[in-house]
Design a protein around this motif. Structure first.
Motif, PDB file in Angstrom:
ATOM      1  N   VAL A  73       0.878  -1.280  -0.028  1.00  0.00           N
ATOM      2  CA  VAL A  73       0.078   0.022  -0.040  1.00  0.00           C
ATOM      3  C   VAL A  73       0.880   1.132  -0.054  1.00  0.00           C
TER       4      VAL A  73
ATOM      5  N   LYS B  86      -5.529   5.523   5.763  1.00  0.00           N
ATOM      6  CA  LYS B  86      -6.845   4.600   6.256  1.00  0.00           C
ATOM      7  C   LYS B  86      -6.390   3.070   6.052  1.00  0.00           C
ATOM      8  N   VAL B  87      -5.951   2.761   5.262  1.00  0.00           N
ATOM      9  CA  VAL B  87      -5.752   1.170   5.006  1.00  0.00           C
ATOM     10  C   VAL B  87      -4.606   0.753   5.948  1.00  0.00           C
ATOM     11  N   ARG B  88      -3.651   1.527   6.045  1.00  0.00           N
ATOM     12  CA  ARG B  88      -2.561   1.202   6.962  1.00  0.00           C
ATOM     13  C   ARG B  88      -2.930   1.130   8.410  1.00  0.00           C
TER      14      ARG B  88
ATOM     15  N   THR C 150      -4.210   5.638   1.781  1.00  0.00           N
ATOM     16  CA  THR C 150      -2.963   4.986   2.287  1.00  0.00           C
ATOM     17  C   THR C 150      -2.898   4.951   3.800  1.00  0.00           C
TER      18      THR C 150
ATOM     19  N   ARG D 219      -5.755   0.337   9.380  1.00  0.00           N
ATOM     20  CA  ARG D 219      -6.645  -0.957   9.626  1.00  0.00           C
ATOM     21  C   ARG D 219      -5.721  -2.037   9.696  1.00  0.00           C
TER      22      ARG D 219
END
Length: 269
Positions: A206, A263-265, A261, A267
């Motif tokens: 990501v 937000k994904v990291r 990026t 989670r």
């Protein structure tokens, strides 16, 4: 008895070390001075003095931005996102096996295979994606395909290096426990190694995608597709309102990719 004469004075460095530090500073300043002279030997200082005026003139020409030009940027922007995404996926697919071959605890041979895997990682990291794009445009022709492959080749070194370091730091007890059950090498990899590095792989991928979004915006300057093609055309025709609109779109795209990026990291972590 005068006790003050027997008092020791604490020093950070000895006189010899102070002399060496002073000499290092002198040599460093001399090197910087020489490098500055080499870098500026062809500089026309009258142009430098006129730079603020020229920058203000170009800035005035950019205003207002050409908002109608936005409709023509949707497809190039979509190409840029595809170049970054597909290039990241392709680079990840190639980087994962290379990382396993480069890690000391998973490579079949530390004497023969590991050096070649490390060489592939170093070669990928040493060459910028713009240079990869120049080479691939000459080989594959201009277009999105050259951009995708350029991003992939650049991503291999970044993902491969971080991943093989994560593989070397896994918990060996989990691997030994699975091996003790009589599992084969493929099963040990699937159940003992990969689950431990999966979060690292996802996070690195990501993060690399976010970097590739930024790099993909300029690949079009050398003919590798994406929004950079429009930027090169606008700069070539001195269409400054269009240039400003392109910069706005690129900036907005980078901000959105940064948000996604993050937000994904969050989670993943």
């Amino acid at each position: 008895m005068d006790t003050q004469k027997n008092t020791l004075t604490w020093r950070v460095r000895s006189p010899r070390q102070d002399l060496l530090v002073f000499a290092a500073w002198v040599l460093g300043l001399a090197l910087v001075s020489w490098a500055f002279q080499v870098m500026t030997q062809d500089t026309i200082w009258s142009f430098v003095a006129d730079a603020p005026k020229q920058a203000a003139d170009i800035g005035a020409r950019m205003l207002p931005p050409d908002w109608r030009y936005t409709r023509e940027l949707l497809w190039p922007l979509w190409e840029t996102l595809n170049i970054a995404t597909l290039g990241t996926l392709l680079g990840t697919l190639i980087a994962v096996p290379i990382a396993f071959l480069a890690a000391r605890n998973t490579t079949p041979s530390t004497a023969w295979i590991r050096p070649f895997a490390l060489l592939a990682i170093v070669a990928s990291r040493s060459i910028n994606s713009l240079i990869w794009a120049l080479l691939l445009v000459a080989i594959l022709g201009p277009g999105v395909l050259a951009g995708v492959v350029a991003i992939a080749l650049r991503s291999i070194g970044f993902i491969g290096k971080l991943l093989y370091e994560a593989i070397e730091e896994i918990d060996t007890q989990q691997v030994e426990a699975i091996t003790a059950t009589g599992a084969g090498s493929a099963q040990v990899m699937a159940w003992g190694v990969f689950p431990q590095i999966a979060p690292t792989l996802a996070g690195v991928t990501v993060f690399r995608w976010d970097i590739n979004i930024r790099e993909s915006t300029v690949l079009g300057l050398v003919g590798a597709g994406g929004i950079g093609v429009k930027l090169e055309s606008a700069l070539g025709t001195l269409a400054w309102p269009k240039v400003f609109m392109l910069l706005i779109v690129i900036f907005a795209t980078v901000v959105v990719s940064e948000w996604v990026t993050a937000k994904v990291r969050q989670r993943l972590i």
